[in-house]
Design an enzyme around this catalytic site. Structure first.
Site, short mmCIF file in Angstrom:
data_model
loop_
_atom_site.label_atom_id
_atom_site.label_comp_id
_atom_site.label_asym_id
_atom_site.label_seq_id
_atom_site.Cartn_x
_atom_site.Cartn_y
_atom_site.Cartn_z
N HIS A 53 -4.40 18.41 17.49
CA HIS A 53 -3.17 17.65 17.75
C HIS A 53 -2.93 17.62 19.25
CE1 HIS A 53 0.99 16.27 17.45
NE2 HIS A 53 0.64 15.86 16.24
N ASP A 72 -2.14 16.39 8.20
CA ASP A 72 -3.00 15.55 7.37
C ASP A 72 -4.07 16.32 6.62
OD1 ASP A 72 -1.87 13.03 7.69
OD2 ASP A 72 -2.76 12.79 9.66
#
Ligand code: ACO
Length: 384
Positions: free
Chosen positions: A264, A321
């Site tokens: 991320h 996710d």
């Protein structure tokens, strides 16, 4: 001619602040996430998606009468016109559901009589319509892909339960209901990520709210953003047997591939949304469905290996996710629908950001440093 000096270029706009905002705090160092000051753990434990929508749009939790009115407004906006439903259902045969949904959401502008009214009040009403109708469309598109007629919304059900009802034709079990509510809450908002930023860029030109969120949906689709959940599950399916997990990941990393659902830009630690989903995985680890158990084992083994190899050393941890796939499979939701659910959940975040940005709008216009040639001589096409 004066020479321009080489500017500092921030690739991917890393480290650039675009505005002040009171909507969402992503604390990437401590792995915390807040919507309007409330931690997502607090909201997930105490609230539901409809209340979170109110919170994000209006900046505070609703009083009882305000909440009743808001829920009723949301529920009254669930139907979509015959034309838009026809468009969505016809395209479902040929296109990926995420693309159909994007097109259908864009077409919703055709049925909004307030389209040209850019007042904050009208835009707040349009936001409610968008949040409500995108769920109806996402469910109908999935049914059309399978040759099924749409299911009319049930006004007695909450937004997320009704979504499951319109998708499957049955009311969700209490377990499904809890999970889908969590999924919608966790995906509702996340500051100026790629899709929200894209929404704001379109909105900053004073394009209408439908055009702006359609731009955001286009940005969400890619596997580096909202498409990662479908890609992560497909990887788990390719791994097949849990015993293959480590070798598969080692090979992928050796081949310089990214493992979808990890890493991320902001979180350099465990994504707090992933941590909540991880706890569902523990609950379902011994579920009676062998497919759920198999996928969960793969996810847990992959998580361990990735953290051992890249967690502390490179700051690459599971993101929101990674764990969604096995959980959606358990809830009976097919992989092609994951990104549509993400979009349906995130609609409120995109709208909240647009409403905030439009209170002090300025068009986005960054710069590029040109490194090509100048003043070239034009050569006739026969002489090149
Ligand atoms: N698997 C393996 N290596 C990774 C991963 C990953 N998932 N993510 C990043 N890396 C490595 C990169 O290869 C790079 O290594 P290098 O420095 O040796 O070249 C380094 O970590 C930095 O990666 P970048 O891609 O430059 O990081 P950036 O901040 O630009 O990208 C992103 C963030 C897009 C999320 C990235 O981590 C990624 O591609 N992850 C996989 C896709 C994914 O899961 N996306 C969903 C994000 S959450 C969301 O959008 C809802």
């Amino acid at each position: 001619m004066m020479e321009e000096t080489q500017p500092k270029i921030s690739s991917g706009l890393e480290g650039i602040y675009i505005q002040e905002s009171k909507i969402c705090k992503v604390d990437g160092i401590n792995g915390r996430l807040y919507y309007r000051g409330y931690s997502i753990e607090t909201l997930n434990d105490n609230s539901d998606y409809e209340e979170v929508c109110y919170l994000l749009l209006y900046g505070r939790l609703p009083k009882k009468d305000e909440f009743e009115k808001f829920k009723s407004d949301l529920r009254n906006e669930r139907t979509v016109s015959t034309e838009v439903m026809y468009l969505a259902r016809s395209l479902s045969k040929k296109m990926h559901p995420t693309d159909v949904l994007k097109t259908a959401v864009s077409a919703l502008a055709s049925e909004d009589e307030e389209l040209a009214d850019n007042s904050p009040e009208a835009n707040a009403r349009k936001a409610v319509r968008l949040i409500s109708k995108i769920a109806t469309l996402a469910a109908a598109i999935e049914r059309a892909r399978n040759g099924k007629e749409p299911v009319a919304p049930d006004p007695s059900l909450s937004h997320t339960d009704n979504f499951m009802y319109m998708l499957t034709g049955s009311k969700p079990s209490s377990g499904q209901s809890k999970l889908i509510n969590t999924m919608f809450i966790l995906h509702a908002e996340h500051s100026s990520n790629a899709s929200t930023f894209t929404t704001l860029v379109a909105g900053s030109t004073l394009a209408d709210i439908y055009s702006s969120v359609t731009a955001g949906m286009a940005a969400l689709k890619g596997p580096l953003h909202g498409g990662a959940d479908e890609a992560a599950l497909k990887m788990m399916m390719n791994i097949g047997d849990p015993g293959n997990t480590e070798q598969y990941i080692e090979d992928a990393l050796a081949g310089k591939q990214k493992i979808m659902g990890f890493g991320h830009r902001v979180y350099k630690t465990y994504d707090p949304r992933a941590r909540i989903l991880r706890s569902y995985l523990e609950e379902l680890r011994n579920d009676k469905d062998p497919e759920t158990r198999r996928l969960i084992e793969i996810a847990i083994r992959a998580e361990k290996l990735m953290i051992d190899k890249l967690g502390n050393s490179k700051g690459i941890w599971p993101n929101v996710d990674f764990f969604s796939g096995p959980l959606y499979v358990w809830a009976g939701i097919p992989p092609e629908l994951f990104t549509s659910i993400f979009a349906a959940s995130r609609m409120v975040g995109w709208c909240a950001h647009l409403l905030e940005y439009w209170t002090n709008n300025r068009i986005f216009r960054p710069l590029e440093f040109y490194t090509g040639e100048l003043d070239l001589k034009y050569v006739d096409i026969d002489k090149r």
